[in-house]
Design a protein around this motif. Structure first.
Motif, PDB file in Angstrom:
ATOM      1  N   ASN A 164       0.789  -1.172   0.097  1.00 52.75           N
ATOM      2  CA  ASN A 164      -0.038   0.018   0.052  1.00 52.75           C
ATOM      3  C   ASN A 164       0.943   1.110  -0.089  1.00 52.75           C
ATOM      4  OD1 ASN A 164      -3.245   0.065   0.138  1.00 52.75           O
ATOM      5  ND2 ASN A 164      -2.290  -1.930   0.952  1.00 52.75           N
ATOM      6  N   HIS A 165       2.288   1.176   0.248  1.00 52.91           N
ATOM      7  CA  HIS A 165       3.204   2.202   0.166  1.00 52.91           C
ATOM      8  C   HIS A 165       2.906   2.783  -1.118  1.00 52.91           C
ATOM      9  CE1 HIS A 165       4.045   2.056   4.393  1.00 52.91           C
ATOM     10  NE2 HIS A 165       5.111   1.547   4.197  1.00 52.91           N
ATOM     11  N   PRO A 169     -10.301   3.295  -9.440  1.00 53.00           N
ATOM     12  CA  PRO A 169      -9.092   3.483  -9.002  1.00 53.00           C
ATOM     13  C   PRO A 169      -9.320   3.331  -7.349  1.00 53.00           C
ATOM     14  CG  PRO A 169      -9.519   5.742  -9.576  1.00 53.00           C
ATOM     15  CD  PRO A 169     -10.993   4.585 -10.065  1.00 53.00           C
ATOM     16  N   LEU A 170      -8.010   3.086  -6.932  1.00 51.97           N
ATOM     17  CA  LEU A 170      -7.804   3.272  -5.401  1.00 51.97           C
ATOM     18  C   LEU A 170      -7.654   4.751  -5.106  1.00 51.97           C
ATOM     19  CD1 LEU A 170      -6.117  -0.046  -4.725  1.00 51.97           C
ATOM     20  CD2 LEU A 170      -8.537   0.612  -4.467  1.00 51.97           C
ATOM     21  N   SER A 171      -7.425   5.176  -3.937  1.00 49.47           N
ATOM     22  CA  SER A 171      -6.974   6.511  -3.687  1.00 49.47           C
ATOM     23  C   SER A 171      -5.605   6.671  -3.208  1.00 49.47           C
ATOM     24  CB  SER A 171      -8.033   7.172  -2.639  1.00 49.47           C
ATOM     25  OG  SER A 171      -7.667   8.437  -2.133  1.00 49.47           O
ATOM     26  N   PHE A 172      -5.094   7.848  -3.389  1.00 48.59           N
ATOM     27  CA  PHE A 172      -3.651   7.855  -3.098  1.00 48.59           C
ATOM     28  C   PHE A 172      -3.441   8.995  -1.755  1.00 48.59           C
ATOM     29  CE2 PHE A 172       0.627   9.794  -3.441  1.00 48.59           C
ATOM     30  CZ  PHE A 172       1.224   8.755  -3.894  1.00 48.59           C
ATOM     31  N   GLY A 173      -2.380   8.542  -1.038  1.00 43.81           N
ATOM     32  CA  GLY A 173      -1.808   9.237  -0.078  1.00 43.81           C
ATOM     33  C   GLY A 173      -2.788   9.701   1.238  1.00 43.81           C
ATOM     34  N   ASN A 174      -3.209   8.283   1.707  1.00 41.20           N
ATOM     35  CA  ASN A 174      -4.030   8.188   2.891  1.00 41.20           C
ATOM     36  C   ASN A 174      -3.111   7.983   4.212  1.00 41.20           C
ATOM     37  OD1 ASN A 174      -6.674   8.802   1.803  1.00 41.20           O
ATOM     38  ND2 ASN A 174      -6.052   7.196   0.441  1.00 41.20           N
ATOM     39  N   ARG A 231       0.023   5.367   4.711  1.00 44.88           N
ATOM     40  CA  ARG A 231       0.832   5.409   5.881  1.00 44.88           C
ATOM     41  C   ARG A 231       0.122   4.897   6.822  1.00 44.88           C
ATOM     42  NH1 ARG A 231       1.938  10.289   8.109  1.00 44.88           N
ATOM     43  NH2 ARG A 231       0.355  11.133   6.862  1.00 44.88           N
ATOM     44  N   PHE A 232       0.649   4.070   7.823  1.00 44.66           N
ATOM     45  CA  PHE A 232      -0.009   3.286   8.973  1.00 44.66           C
ATOM     46  C   PHE A 232       0.355   3.640  10.423  1.00 44.66           C
ATOM     47  CE2 PHE A 232      -0.466   0.801   5.138  1.00 44.66           C
ATOM     48  CZ  PHE A 232      -1.804   0.347   5.010  1.00 44.66           C
TER      49      PHE A 232
END
Length: 260
Positions: free
Chosen positions: A71-72, A221-226, A77-78
């Motif tokens: 997911n990076h 699409p998947l979202s970016f920067g979460n 970020r987690f």
């Protein structure tokens, strides 16, 4: 044309362009993710055949870790907060809100030392490389949402197992994922059975924030920067409260910790 209208048009076009750029990034993510999962499934099989459930669980812990790392690519970020709140060497029932598949991966990896067993839906046991193989062979409780009563004896057995071994169970009482982040109504039945048959356990509420945003446009699409944040709240010793109090305190802690 006024400056305000120009700004609105610019902002709209920017959002359209941003979403358009998510498509190639999502394609790269899926290509890498599914390739890795397909490679890892034979390793799962070997670990299961040679070392049984313990070997299978160990490999799957690292599969969860790799899922988070993939997911990076999406700029995710987690953060897992307050793990020190969790009591050790006692049975624990983790209760969390549910926003996406990333919730499970995060809990599996960050709480791997607590030997977590999930109550999850049956549908995940097919179609996902590595993940589905694990669910078909692990000691998780798989619920058929069309026939939830069939899970009652399995949840009871899980509760007795964590009570005996000082292991942990994980349950998402909403029953299904929230697509907006706002918590859904909590069902009592699964948690009630766990509390009844693991009377020495502690209930540990967890609030999960913003994992839904990765899937806010669907799966493509998947979202970016979460930034996905897991927040552990203070544990509740089951024997100190009635079930109604445990349920109310748990739900309040989780809901108040969710930022919508």
């Amino acid at each position: 044309m006024s400056n305000k209208k120009r700004f609105i048009i610019f902002e709209y076009n920017f959002l359209i362009m941003k979403k358009f750029l998510l498509y190639p990034v999502t394609m790269v993510y899926y290509a890498i993710y599914f390739t890795i999962m397909c490679i890892l499934q034979p390793i799962e099989w070997v670990a299961f055949k040679l070392f049984g459930n313990q070997g299978l669980q160990t490999i799957f812990n690292y599969i969860a870790y790799i899922s988070l790392k993939c997911n990076h690519i999406l700029g995710s970020r987690f953060t897992f907060e307050n793990i020190e709140f969790i009591p050790k060497n006692v049975p624990v029932i983790f209760v969390a809100n549910h926003q996406s598949l990333l919730d499970t991966a995060g809990i599996i990896w960050y709480l791997r030392k607590f030997n977590c067993f999930f109550v999850t839906k049956k549908e995940l046991a097919k179609g996902i490389p590595s993940v589905s193989y694990f669910l078909r062979n692990a000691e998780y409780v798989l619920i058929d949402r069309n026939n939830p009563k069939q899970a009652i004896p399995k949840i009871k057995s899980l509760a007795e197992y964590i009570e005996k071994e000082n292991y942990s169970a994980v349950i998402f009482p909403e029953g299904t994922r929230s697509k907006t982040g706002e918590p859904k109504e909590f069902a009592e039945s699964g948690l009630k059975i766990l509390c009844k048959y693991a009377p020495s356990a502690y209930v540990v509420p967890i609030s999960i924030n913003d994992s839904w945003k990765v899937y806010q446009y669907g799966y493509f699409p998947l979202s970016f920067g979460n930034h996905i944040v897991f927040t552990v709240h203070r544990p509740l010793k089951i024997s100190d409260f009635s079930f109604e109090e445990v349920m109310k305190k748990t739900q309040n802690a989780i809901v108040q910790g969710v930022k919508v």
